[in-house]
Design an enzyme around this catalytic site. Structure first.
Site, short mmCIF file in Angstrom:
data_model
loop_
_atom_site.label_atom_id
_atom_site.label_comp_id
_atom_site.label_asym_id
_atom_site.label_seq_id
_atom_site.Cartn_x
_atom_site.Cartn_y
_atom_site.Cartn_z
N GLY A 22 0.84 -1.20 0.00
CA GLY A 22 0.00 0.00 0.00
C GLY A 22 0.87 1.24 0.00
O GLY A 22 0.52 2.27 0.58
N TYR A 65 -14.38 -4.30 9.28
CA TYR A 65 -13.08 -3.61 9.36
C TYR A 65 -12.49 -3.75 10.77
O TYR A 65 -11.30 -4.05 10.93
CB TYR A 65 -13.28 -2.13 8.98
CG TYR A 65 -12.02 -1.31 8.94
CD1 TYR A 65 -11.18 -1.33 7.83
CD2 TYR A 65 -11.66 -0.49 10.02
CE1 TYR A 65 -10.02 -0.55 7.80
CE2 TYR A 65 -10.52 0.28 9.99
CZ TYR A 65 -9.70 0.26 8.88
OH TYR A 65 -8.55 1.03 8.85
N LYS A 70 -8.95 -5.63 11.83
CA LYS A 70 -7.83 -4.94 12.47
C LYS A 70 -7.53 -5.52 13.86
O LYS A 70 -6.36 -5.55 14.27
CB LYS A 70 -8.12 -3.44 12.54
CG LYS A 70 -8.20 -2.76 11.15
CD LYS A 70 -6.88 -2.85 10.39
CE LYS A 70 -6.87 -1.96 9.15
NZ LYS A 70 -5.58 -1.97 8.44
N ILE A 106 -6.28 10.01 9.90
CA ILE A 106 -5.15 10.47 9.09
C ILE A 106 -5.68 10.91 7.73
O ILE A 106 -6.46 10.18 7.10
CB ILE A 106 -4.10 9.34 8.90
CG1 ILE A 106 -3.78 8.63 10.23
CG2 ILE A 106 -2.84 9.90 8.24
CD1 ILE A 106 -3.10 9.46 11.28
P1 NDP Z 1 -5.44 4.54 1.12
O1 NDP Z 1 -6.80 4.12 0.68
O2 NDP Z 1 -4.92 5.90 0.79
O3 NDP Z 1 -4.36 3.49 0.61
C1 NDP Z 1 -4.60 2.11 0.71
C2 NDP Z 1 -3.47 1.39 0.06
O4 NDP Z 1 -3.69 -0.02 0.15
C3 NDP Z 1 -3.33 1.71 -1.44
O5 NDP Z 1 -1.97 1.80 -1.75
C4 NDP Z 1 -3.93 0.49 -2.09
O6 NDP Z 1 -3.42 0.20 -3.38
C5 NDP Z 1 -3.49 -0.59 -1.13
N1 NDP Z 1 -4.23 -1.82 -1.29
C6 NDP Z 1 -5.56 -2.02 -1.11
N2 NDP Z 1 -5.87 -3.30 -1.39
C7 NDP Z 1 -4.71 -3.92 -1.73
C8 NDP Z 1 -4.37 -5.24 -2.11
N3 NDP Z 1 -5.30 -6.22 -2.22
N4 NDP Z 1 -3.07 -5.52 -2.40
C9 NDP Z 1 -2.13 -4.55 -2.32
N5 NDP Z 1 -2.39 -3.29 -1.98
C10 NDP Z 1 -3.67 -2.98 -1.68
O7 NDP Z 1 -5.43 4.30 2.69
P2 NDP Z 1 -4.54 4.89 3.89
O8 NDP Z 1 -3.22 5.32 3.41
O9 NDP Z 1 -5.39 5.80 4.65
O10 NDP Z 1 -4.42 3.55 4.77
C11 NDP Z 1 -3.23 2.78 4.87
C12 NDP Z 1 -3.44 1.80 6.00
O11 NDP Z 1 -3.70 2.53 7.21
C13 NDP Z 1 -4.62 0.85 5.82
O12 NDP Z 1 -4.28 -0.42 6.31
C14 NDP Z 1 -5.71 1.48 6.68
O13 NDP Z 1 -6.64 0.52 7.09
C15 NDP Z 1 -4.89 2.03 7.81
N6 NDP Z 1 -5.53 3.09 8.56
C16 NDP Z 1 -5.81 4.31 7.99
C17 NDP Z 1 -6.36 5.32 8.74
C18 NDP Z 1 -6.68 6.67 8.21
O14 NDP Z 1 -7.23 7.50 8.96
N7 NDP Z 1 -6.39 6.99 6.96
C19 NDP Z 1 -6.70 5.11 10.17
C20 NDP Z 1 -6.36 3.80 10.67
C21 NDP Z 1 -5.79 2.85 9.89
P3 NDP Z 1 -4.14 0.72 -4.75
O15 NDP Z 1 -4.09 2.22 -4.70
O16 NDP Z 1 -3.30 0.12 -5.81
O17 NDP Z 1 -5.54 0.18 -4.67
#
Ligand code: NDP
Length: 258
Positions: free
Chosen positions: A13, A152, A156, A185
């Site tokens: 990600g 979700y 987690k 975030i």
């Molecule tokens: P984004 O939606 O901005 O990014 C998610 C990332 O995960 C993207 O790079 C996406 O790739 C990738 N991804 C999704 N599915 C797959 C898969 N099957 N295989 C490989 N890559 C995958 O989310 P955030 O940056 O906000 O979140 C990052 C992490 O932090 C996540 O685990 C989220 O649950 C966690 N989180 C986020 C919070 C927030 O407030 N933002 C709070 C708490 C936790 P692509 O773009 O190619 O689909």
């Protein structure tokens, strides 16, 4: 010389959001970084990080693709030193509307995907005998399940459990395994949360729900940036965190204090 000069760091990600901020931080501190995500924009994202970063298209739910990712990174940069299991997805729905497919997809990416990446990374770290660092992105929802997201929250909480179990298994091999819990975030994921929760919980316009939660629930009264999370991950990957394992650490401006 940075803290991670000549280290190989894999971040799933990593093409955007929190994962991209982590990649920026590791590159700035001297690491060779492989970012992975499903869409091939990851290749462009890697170019924007500079010559010490590479992109790899990988679905973390696919064991063969995950194995290819770690082989690619290890062959390119001489082994795996740090692996950050950060890819994740979310949907929001009332219990009667939540589909079995949503449940399965969320568990597959957020929990199984983390496990498959840990499994491959540990295999490489064991083979090298050099140890390493695993950091798993959980969520504040691994502490406190929020409304309309039971799938979700379960996924987690699962990350926290697998982190503890793996940490015990590899503790004598100089491998640490920790999890992090970001709060609110500012990323694409939170833009989705703000829109959908905002519509379901009241008459909130764009950004209003997030601002209301920030003001009401976060003692520091600001949402987090990807760089806030990246700082914690870099610490956990550094020599200063050698004696920390099996922990789940909040990075949320004080949103959750347990
Ligand atoms: P984004 O939606 O901005 O990014 C998610 C990332 O995960 C993207 O790079 C996406 O790739 C990738 N991804 C999704 N599915 C797959 C898969 N099957 N295989 C490989 N890559 C995958 O989310 P955030 O940056 O906000 O979140 C990052 C992490 O932090 C996540 O685990 C989220 O649950 C966690 N989180 C986020 C919070 C927030 O407030 N933002 C709070 C708490 C936790 P692509 O773009 O190619 O689909």
């Amino acid at each position: 010389m940075g803290r991670f000069t000549d280290k190989c760091v894999v971040i799933t990600g990593g093409n955007k959001g929190i994962g991209y901020a982590m990649a920026e931080r590791f590159v700035a501190e001297g690491a060779n970084v492989v970012i992975a995500s499903v869409e091939d924009q990851v290749l462009e994202a890697a170019k924007s990080l500079g010559s010490s970063a590479k992109g790899f298209v990988c679905d973390v739910t696919n064991k063969a693709q995950v194995a290819d990712l770690y082989d690619f990174a290890a062959n390119l940069f001489g082994g795996i030193d740090v692996s950050v299991q950060n890819a994740g997805i979310i949907t929001i729905a009332k219990v009667e509307d939540l589909t079995e497919r949503e449940w399965d997809a969320t568990m597959e990416v957020n929990t199984k995907g983390v496990f498959l990446c840990c499994q491959e990374a540990i295999g490489h770290m064991r083979a090298s005998g050099k140890g390493g660092r695993l950091i798993n992105t959980a969520s504040g929802q691994a502490r406190d399940g929020f409304i309309y997201t039971p799938h979700y929250a379960a996924s987690k909480f699962g990350v926290m459990g697998l982190t503890q179990s793996l940490a015990k298994e590899v503790a004598l091999e100089n491998i640490t395994v920790n999890a992090i819990c970001p709060g609110i975030i500012k990323t694409d994921m939170w833009a989705y949360n703000d829109k959908v929760w905002g519509e379901m919980l009241g008459d909130f316009g764009p950004g209003e729900l997030m601002e209301s939660w920030v003001q009401t629930n976060i003692p520091m009264k600001r949402a987090g940036e990807g760089s806030d999370v990246a700082g914690l991950v870099a610490f956990l990957a550094s020599e200063d965190a050698t004696y920390i394992t099996g922990q789940t650490i909040n990075v949320d401006g004080g949103l959750i204090m347990s």
